[in-house]
Design a protein around this motif. Structure first.
Motif, PDB file in Angstrom:
ATOM      1  N   ASP A   1       0.834  -1.200   0.000  1.00 28.74           N
ATOM      2  CA  ASP A   1       0.000   0.000   0.000  1.00 28.74           C
ATOM      3  C   ASP A   1       0.870   1.252   0.000  1.00 28.74           C
ATOM      4  OD1 ASP A   1      -2.184   1.708   0.133  1.00 28.74           O
ATOM      5  OD2 ASP A   1      -2.371   1.553   2.312  1.00 28.74           O
ATOM      6  N   VAL A   2       0.647   2.112  -0.975  1.00 26.11           N
ATOM      7  CA  VAL A   2       1.211   3.461  -0.989  1.00 26.11           C
ATOM      8  C   VAL A   2       0.134   4.452  -0.565  1.00 26.11           C
ATOM      9  CG1 VAL A   2       2.106   5.305  -2.474  1.00 26.11           C
ATOM     10  CG2 VAL A   2       2.988   2.981  -2.693  1.00 26.11           C
ATOM     11  N   GLU A   3      -1.040   4.333  -1.174  1.00 28.78           N
ATOM     12  CA  GLU A   3      -2.200   5.130  -0.772  1.00 28.78           C
ATOM     13  C   GLU A   3      -3.465   4.425  -1.210  1.00 28.78           C
ATOM     14  OE1 GLU A   3      -4.000   9.707  -0.960  1.00 28.78           O
ATOM     15  OE2 GLU A   3      -2.355   9.126  -2.279  1.00 28.78           O
ATOM     16  N   THR A   4      -4.453   4.396  -0.318  1.00 25.22           N
ATOM     17  CA  THR A   4      -5.763   3.827  -0.621  1.00 25.22           C
ATOM     18  C   THR A   4      -6.833   4.797  -0.145  1.00 25.22           C
ATOM     19  OG1 THR A   4      -4.954   1.549  -0.369  1.00 25.22           O
ATOM     20  CG2 THR A   4      -7.340   1.899  -0.250  1.00 25.22           C
ATOM     21  N   LYS A   5      -7.790   5.088  -1.006  1.00 23.42           N
ATOM     22  CA  LYS A   5      -8.869   6.001  -0.622  1.00 23.42           C
ATOM     23  C   LYS A   5     -10.189   5.481  -1.158  1.00 23.42           C
ATOM     24  CE  LYS A   5     -10.060  10.900  -0.370  1.00 23.42           C
ATOM     25  NZ  LYS A   5      -9.638  12.297  -0.715  1.00 23.42           N
ATOM     26  N   LEU A   6     -11.195   5.466  -0.281  1.00 22.27           N
ATOM     27  CA  LEU A   6     -12.533   5.007  -0.635  1.00 22.27           C
ATOM     28  C   LEU A   6     -13.543   6.002  -0.084  1.00 22.27           C
ATOM     29  CD1 LEU A   6     -14.358   2.617  -1.735  1.00 22.27           C
ATOM     30  CD2 LEU A   6     -14.416   1.827   0.640  1.00 22.27           C
ATOM     31  N   LYS A   7     -14.557   6.337  -0.879  1.00 19.33           N
ATOM     32  CA  LYS A   7     -15.557   7.301  -0.449  1.00 19.33           C
ATOM     33  C   LYS A   7     -16.926   6.897  -0.962  1.00 19.33           C
ATOM     34  CE  LYS A   7     -16.077  12.321   0.001  1.00 19.33           C
ATOM     35  NZ  LYS A   7     -15.482  13.646  -0.347  1.00 19.33           N
TER      36      LYS A   7
ATOM     37  N   GLY B   1     -39.910   3.494   7.329  1.00 17.71           N
ATOM     38  CA  GLY B   1     -39.442   2.833   6.119  1.00 17.71           C
ATOM     39  C   GLY B   1     -38.875   3.834   5.138  1.00 17.71           C
ATOM     40  N   GLY B   2     -38.012   3.366   4.273  1.00 15.33           N
ATOM     41  CA  GLY B   2     -37.436   4.264   3.288  1.00 15.33           C
ATOM     42  C   GLY B   2     -36.410   3.565   2.424  1.00 15.33           C
ATOM     43  N   GLY B   3     -35.765   4.345   1.576  1.00 13.65           N
ATOM     44  CA  GLY B   3     -34.749   3.804   0.686  1.00 13.65           C
ATOM     45  C   GLY B   3     -33.629   4.799   0.491  1.00 13.65           C
ATOM     46  N   PHE B   4     -32.535   4.337  -0.120  1.00 14.94           N
ATOM     47  CA  PHE B   4     -31.405   5.218  -0.375  1.00 14.94           C
ATOM     48  C   PHE B   4     -30.635   4.749  -1.606  1.00 14.94           C
ATOM     49  CE2 PHE B   4     -30.557   2.323   3.159  1.00 14.94           C
ATOM     50  CZ  PHE B   4     -29.433   1.612   2.731  1.00 14.94           C
ATOM     51  N   TYR B   5     -30.054   5.736  -2.270  1.00 15.83           N
ATOM     52  CA  TYR B   5     -29.203   5.514  -3.435  1.00 15.83           C
ATOM     53  C   TYR B   5     -27.779   5.821  -3.007  1.00 15.83           C
ATOM     54  CZ  TYR B   5     -26.890   6.583  -7.884  1.00 15.83           C
ATOM     55  OH  TYR B   5     -26.012   6.628  -8.934  1.00 15.83           O
ATOM     56  N   GLN B   6     -26.839   4.931  -3.343  1.00 19.67           N
ATOM     57  CA  GLN B   6     -25.476   5.060  -2.834  1.00 19.67           C
ATOM     58  C   GLN B   6     -24.468   4.918  -3.965  1.00 19.67           C
ATOM     59  OE1 GLN B   6     -23.140   2.305   0.301  1.00 19.67           O
ATOM     60  NE2 GLN B   6     -24.894   3.359   1.186  1.00 19.67           N
ATOM     61  N   GLU B   7     -23.473   5.802  -3.934  1.00 18.31           N
ATOM     62  CA  GLU B   7     -22.380   5.756  -4.901  1.00 18.31           C
ATOM     63  C   GLU B   7     -21.073   5.464  -4.172  1.00 18.31           C
ATOM     64  OE1 GLU B   7     -24.065   9.187  -7.972  1.00 18.31           O
ATOM     65  OE2 GLU B   7     -22.628   9.717  -6.386  1.00 18.31           O
ATOM     66  N   VAL B   8     -20.176   4.747  -4.822  1.00 21.36           N
ATOM     67  CA  VAL B   8     -18.869   4.458  -4.248  1.00 21.36           C
ATOM     68  C   VAL B   8     -17.797   4.748  -5.303  1.00 21.36           C
ATOM     69  CG1 VAL B   8     -18.909   2.012  -4.923  1.00 21.36           C
ATOM     70  CG2 VAL B   8     -17.465   2.754  -3.011  1.00 21.36           C
ATOM     71  N   GLU B   9     -16.680   5.293  -4.850  1.00 21.54           N
ATOM     72  CA  GLU B   9     -15.544   5.533  -5.724  1.00 21.54           C
ATOM     73  C   GLU B   9     -14.272   5.388  -4.909  1.00 21.54           C
ATOM     74  OE1 GLU B   9     -15.957   9.505  -7.140  1.00 21.54           O
ATOM     75  OE2 GLU B   9     -15.940  10.398  -5.137  1.00 21.54           O
ATOM     76  N   GLY B  10     -13.202   4.968  -5.548  1.00 22.96           N
ATOM     77  CA  GLY B  10     -11.964   4.821  -4.799  1.00 22.96           C
ATOM     78  C   GLY B  10     -10.797   4.426  -5.674  1.00 22.96           C
ATOM     79  N   PHE B  11      -9.619   4.419  -5.046  1.00 23.81           N
ATOM     80  CA  PHE B  11      -8.416   3.993  -5.744  1.00 23.81           C
ATOM     81  C   PHE B  11      -7.450   3.370  -4.747  1.00 23.81           C
ATOM     82  CE2 PHE B  11      -7.261   8.255  -4.309  1.00 23.81           C
ATOM     83  CZ  PHE B  11      -5.953   8.094  -3.856  1.00 23.81           C
TER      84      PHE B  11
ATOM     85  N   VAL C   1     -11.766   2.511  -9.233  1.00 30.01           N
ATOM     86  CA  VAL C   1     -13.050   1.841  -9.418  1.00 30.01           C
ATOM     87  C   VAL C   1     -14.200   2.749  -8.982  1.00 30.01           C
ATOM     88  CG1 VAL C   1     -12.162  -0.506  -9.162  1.00 30.01           C
ATOM     89  CG2 VAL C   1     -12.897   0.757  -7.139  1.00 30.01           C
ATOM     90  N   GLN C   2     -15.387   2.416  -9.468  1.00 31.08           N
ATOM     91  CA  GLN C   2     -16.590   3.123  -9.053  1.00 31.08           C
ATOM     92  C   GLN C   2     -17.812   2.255  -9.342  1.00 31.08           C
ATOM     93  OE1 GLN C   2     -16.769   6.740 -11.324  1.00 31.08           O
ATOM     94  NE2 GLN C   2     -17.047   5.686 -13.271  1.00 31.08           N
ATOM     95  N   ASP C   3     -18.924   2.579  -8.660  1.00 30.37           N
ATOM     96  CA  ASP C   3     -20.188   1.876  -8.896  1.00 30.37           C
ATOM     97  C   ASP C   3     -21.283   2.588  -8.106  1.00 30.37           C
ATOM     98  OD1 ASP C   3     -21.930   0.036  -9.938  1.00 30.37           O
ATOM     99  OD2 ASP C   3     -21.371  -1.598  -8.607  1.00 30.37           O
ATOM    100  N   HIS C   4     -22.495   2.083  -8.216  1.00 34.35           N
ATOM    101  CA  HIS C   4     -23.620   2.623  -7.457  1.00 34.35           C
ATOM    102  C   HIS C   4     -24.603   1.495  -7.174  1.00 34.35           C
ATOM    103  CE1 HIS C   4     -26.196   2.466 -11.069  1.00 34.35           C
ATOM    104  NE2 HIS C   4     -25.111   2.870 -11.710  1.00 34.35           N
ATOM    105  N   GLY C   5     -25.475   1.717  -6.189  1.00 25.45           N
ATOM    106  CA  GLY C   5     -26.461   0.707  -5.834  1.00 25.45           C
ATOM    107  C   GLY C   5     -27.573   1.298  -4.999  1.00 25.45           C
ATOM    108  N   TRP C   6     -28.539   0.465  -4.666  1.00 18.17           N
ATOM    109  CA  TRP C   6     -29.714   0.898  -3.913  1.00 18.17           C
ATOM    110  C   TRP C   6     -29.847   0.077  -2.635  1.00 18.17           C
ATOM    111  CZ3 TRP C   6     -32.772   4.941  -5.619  1.00 18.17           C
ATOM    112  CH2 TRP C   6     -32.553   5.376  -6.931  1.00 18.17           C
TER     113      TRP C   6
END
Length: 424
Positions: free
Chosen positions: A126-132, A155-165, A193-198
């Motif tokens: 590992d030199v640098e790892t970042k995830l958000k 009750g409810g729902g949410f939309y989520q995004e992820v990105e990192g290197f 990398v990146q992605d999204h989900g519910w």
């Protein structure tokens, strides 16, 4: 007949104090999921805040156990691993009717940032790892009478995004490239990398306003990142070493953000005094090893840990997390309130792998209400990141940690949190 219960200043300060406590919990926890604004008694409420976390995790006794990929044992055996970070939150609550409330909010529930650099014995790990992550939620509740209090169905729902290197040294400086030829500098590789989900949430709460009593049980679902995609950039490594070196390779993978179940309790215990506590389980064990494979191999070779198609991976090997918080709040007068809390988080590091050990944090905060409709909150926390060791382990027949071993002592973590709420 009840007594004078703590004001909303104490009730919301509990949220701020506990949030500062848990902003460096186990696994990839950052802000987590927070829907407490949904319970605000006002018809309309807006809240914005930020928590700044200062973890000081330091690795020591680092040893490169695989010199075949470049011997780094001449580099430092001690290094600071973690970076400071900020966690923002925004929420708007609207009472649609006397019985129906809805909350729209933005949060960053999960994340990570390590930055040990290249000058340590584990730079090929590992030199640098970042995830958000970015989370956009909508949660509603329906309230109805039940005995001396009210029951809320939530009750409810949410939309989520992820990105990192993730960046690591692939070919260290000084590596022989041929007779009398040595690599002049560190050649690194970077995964992006990146992605999204519910996801969804559900639960219930029971409230007795006369005693400032509330008990809530909320479940937050998993978020499936089945379409993780990105690239592995190895252009700094000489192409003569063969594929995938010297090029940018499209990759894919899949991962799961964990589900969680949290029980929260609070109650007035004396005039102007409030006691509160919570217990949360988080299913961090869904994150073991996340392999990334060349997109060209999709459907031909399975992308699993140990696969021949794997180019790199994010190895976590987590176990489930438990977080327990308890504390008290006090209303000093109509404008000022205070609260203190203590949190224990069971580390998610399993099998002597990784740095996510147990954490103890002590939080405190104050609330100031200059007017009936405006409130400012300030909180802080100090904590202990307990010691541990990371080495070579075998899980499900696959070996991990065979690049570097290290240990870490009892380290400090601090956090500062501030927020403002406007109601009308």
């Amino acid at each position: 007949m009840g007594y004078r219960v703590p004001s909303s200043g104490v009730l919301t300060l509990v949220i701020c104090s506990a949030f500062a406590n848990t902003a460096f919990a186990g696994g990839l926890e950052r802000g987590g999921y927070d829907i407490d604004l949904l319970f605000d008694k006002s018809r309309y409420a807006f809240e914005a805040g930020v928590t700044y976390v200062m973890p000081d995790r330091r690795l020591k006794n680092a040893h490169d156990v695989n010199p075949a990929d470049g011997d780094l044992n001449g580099r430092s055996s001690s290094v600071r691993d973690t970076e400071n970070y900020a966690v923002p939150y925004f929420g708007v609550k609207i009472g649609l009717t006397d019985d129906i409330d809805c909350l729209a909010d933005y949060s960053e529930p999960f994340g990570a940032h390590s930055n040990p650099g290249t000058n340590w014995a584990g730079a090929n790990y590992d030199v640098e790892t970042k995830l958000k992550t970015h989370n956009y939620g909508l949660t509603c509740s329906y309230k109805f009478d039940a005995g001396p209090g009210d029951i809320r169905l939530i009750g409810g729902g949410f939309y989520q995004e992820v990105e990192g290197f993730k960046e690591q040294v692939v070919l260290p400086a000084g590596t022989p490239l041929g007779p009398g030829i040595f690599n002049p500098s560190d050649d690194t590789g970077t995964l992006n990398v990146q992605d999204h989900g519910w996801g969804w949430r559900g639960g219930l709460a029971y409230e007795i306003p006369e005693y400032a009593f509330r008990a809530s049980l909320i479940y937050n679902s998993q978020v499936k990142y089945d379409g993780l995609s990105g690239t592995v950039d190895l252009t700094s490594v000489p192409a003569v070493l063969g594929a995938p070196f010297g090029v940018v390779t499209p990759v894919y993978g899949q991962a799961t953000a964990p589900d969680s179940l949290e029980l929260k309790l609070q109650s007035g215990i004396a005039p102007d005094w409030l006691a509160f506590g919570s217990v949360k389980w988080t299913n961090w064990s869904v994150l073991q090893s996340v392999p990334f494979c060349a997109t060209a191999t999709r459907g031909i070779v399975s992308c699993v840990p140990g696969s021949a198609a794997k180019i790199t991976s994010l190895d976590l090997l987590y176990r489930d997390g438990w977080t327990i918080t308890g504390g008290v709040g006090h209303q000093f007068n109509d404008k000022w309130s205070g609260a203190v809390s203590l949190t224990w988080d069971r580390g998610t590091a399993a099998m002597d792998y990784g740095i996510a050990s147990d954490t103890w944090t002590l939080g405190a905060g104050v609330s100031y209400k200059p007017t009936e409709h405006v409130e400012f909150r300030f909180a802080g926390a100090v904590g202990l990141l307990t010691s541990g060791h990371s080495g070579t382990v075998v899980s499900n027949g696959v070996t991990y940690g065979n690049d570097v071993t290290y240990s870490y002592g009892n380290d400090f973590v601090g956090a500062l949190s501030t927020s403002m709420k406007v109601t009308f």
